[in-house]
Enzyme design. Structure first.
Site, mmCIF file in Angstrom:
data_model
loop_
_atom_site.group_PDB
_atom_site.id
_atom_site.type_symbol
_atom_site.label_atom_id
_atom_site.label_comp_id
_atom_site.label_asym_id
_atom_site.label_seq_id
_atom_site.Cartn_x
_atom_site.Cartn_y
_atom_site.Cartn_z
ATOM 1 N N HIS A 156 -8.011 -16.913 18.691
ATOM 2 C CA HIS A 156 -6.817 -17.422 18.014
ATOM 3 C C HIS A 156 -6.187 -16.352 17.125
ATOM 4 O O HIS A 156 -4.986 -16.089 17.200
ATOM 5 C CB HIS A 156 -7.215 -18.643 17.176
ATOM 6 C CG HIS A 156 -6.117 -19.219 16.333
ATOM 7 N ND1 HIS A 156 -5.513 -20.424 16.636
ATOM 8 C CD2 HIS A 156 -5.540 -18.788 15.179
ATOM 9 C CE1 HIS A 156 -4.598 -20.690 15.718
ATOM 10 N NE2 HIS A 156 -4.590 -19.713 14.813
ATOM 11 N N GLU A 157 -7.017 -15.724 16.283
ATOM 12 C CA GLU A 157 -6.479 -14.735 15.346
ATOM 13 C C GLU A 157 -5.956 -13.484 16.063
ATOM 14 O O GLU A 157 -4.959 -12.892 15.646
ATOM 15 C CB GLU A 157 -7.531 -14.352 14.305
ATOM 16 C CG GLU A 157 -7.990 -15.500 13.415
ATOM 17 C CD GLU A 157 -6.855 -16.208 12.698
ATOM 18 O OE1 GLU A 157 -5.809 -15.570 12.451
ATOM 19 O OE2 GLU A 157 -6.998 -17.396 12.391
ATOM 20 N N HIS A 160 -2.446 -13.984 17.045
ATOM 21 C CA HIS A 160 -1.495 -13.619 15.985
ATOM 22 C C HIS A 160 -1.345 -12.106 15.889
ATOM 23 O O HIS A 160 -0.240 -11.587 15.708
ATOM 24 C CB HIS A 160 -1.987 -14.142 14.631
ATOM 25 C CG HIS A 160 -1.920 -15.623 14.477
ATOM 26 N ND1 HIS A 160 -0.845 -16.375 14.895
ATOM 27 C CD2 HIS A 160 -2.803 -16.513 13.920
ATOM 28 C CE1 HIS A 160 -1.057 -17.655 14.608
ATOM 29 N NE2 HIS A 160 -2.234 -17.752 14.024
#
Length: 339
Positions: free
Chosen positions: A255-256, A259
């Protein structure tokens, strides 16, 4: 998050001296440096980043809608990345210009960017307070398994990750007192001391957040203004098989890194009428998803929330895919700002 000046960058990460991978996995090289590192393990370019995965971690590409899908068997924590609508509007305007600059480059430059995306070097900084798993001293094998799981999650997207170094640093304040804000003094100090490489090197830091943060990432457009603050910080026990209940399949890292590659949350903006995450194939979504609901639909006209998407907030067992549109955006963002 404050916006920084933007520029098109082409950066090449310098090489590092390699030690045999068997030495790297069985023994640890003690190193004293200006930043006070306790231990550094270096892997060669073609080894040290593969760990056997279970059947639950093997991806297939769904031929019907083109999404990347992973099968799985099988208290709300959150990501620290938040932006205002005004910030997003500025980012998107500047991104369009940066992407145009990149696309005007020669065919050789475009091809080189693709090669870099497929083998992104990873430097893993394990912050710890004691030489125990609970104290943050996670094993080389757990870190390698995290990289392999992430590669499975991004399979078919054009992105690949290679573990280059594991660095361990004992610092109780960094490990226990850090909060999930880019301006947190412990986070800034840690990154300033330890960050390695350029815009195309993924720095991963593992800590035990002092609030309910699961992870936090620097967006690609912030690199030029704050290069030392680049990278992702994640909860240390969220690796595959870790002790963090409901978040221990390694998907916080996935997920990170989304980003870090420039992808927003699918609920960005918090309404059903705006641009959301600026991706056409993710339905509009008003609120984050917590847990693993069978269904959720906060924007009825859009046909259901992105509860199985890696960029939502669902439990790990519920996160199963990126969309093609998200990976197109990640490719464009990384071309403009990272490679």
């Amino acid at each position: 998050m404050k916006l920084s000046a933007l520029t098109f960058l082409l950066l090449v990460v310098g090489g590092v001296a390699a030690i045999p991978v068997e030495d790297a996995t069985e023994g640890i090289e003690a190193v004293e440096t200006e930043s006070g590192l306790d231990e550094v393990t270096t892997f060669d370019a073609d080894a040290g980043d593969v760990f056997e995965l279970s059947a639950d971690d093997i991806y297939t590409v769904d031929a019907t809608d083109g999404t990347l899908v992973i099968p799985y068997q099988n208290d709300s924590l959150a990501c620290g990345n938040t932006l205002t609508e005004s910030e997003i509007a500025t980012i998107e305007s500047q991104f369009s210009s940066a992407l145009s600059t990149f696309n005007a480059q020669s065919a050789d430059v475009l091809a080189a960017a693709g090669a870099k995306r497929s083998a992104i070097p990873v430097v893993w900084h394990a912050i710890y307070t004691s030489k125990s798993v609970g104290g943050g001293y996670i094993s080389n094998s757990a870190i390698k398994k995290s990289i392999s799981a992430m590669n499975a999650h991004y399979k078919g997207s054009g992105f690949g990750f290679k573990l280059k170094q594991i660095k361990r640093k004992k610092n109780t304040n960094w490990f226990k007192k850090m909060k999930g804000k880019p301006s947190d003094s412990y986070m800034v100090a840690m990154k300033n001391a330890l960050h390695t490489g350029g815009a195309g090197t993924l720095n991963v830091y593992t800590v035990d957040f002092a609030d309910n943060t699961l992870g936090l990432a620097a967006f690609p457009w912030d690199y030029y203004g704050h290069p030392k603050r680049d990278g992702v910080v994640i909860q240390f026990n969220s690796y595959p098989g870790g002790s963090l209940k409901n978040y221990n399949q390694g998907k916080t890292l996935t997920h990170e890194v989304g980003h870090w590659l420039g992808v927003y949350h699918p609920f960005e903006g918090g309404n059903c009428n705006g641009m959301g995450d600026y991706v056409v194939d993710t339905p509009q979504q008003k609120t984050p998803t917590y847990g693993c609901p069978k269904s959720k639909n906060t924007c009825p006209q859009s046909g259901g929330d992105n509860i199985h998407n890696f960029m939502d907030y669902s439990y790990d067992k519920c996160m199963t895919k990126f969309t093609k549109g998200q990976m197109t955006r990640a490719t464009q963002m990384s071309n403009a700002y990272r490679f």
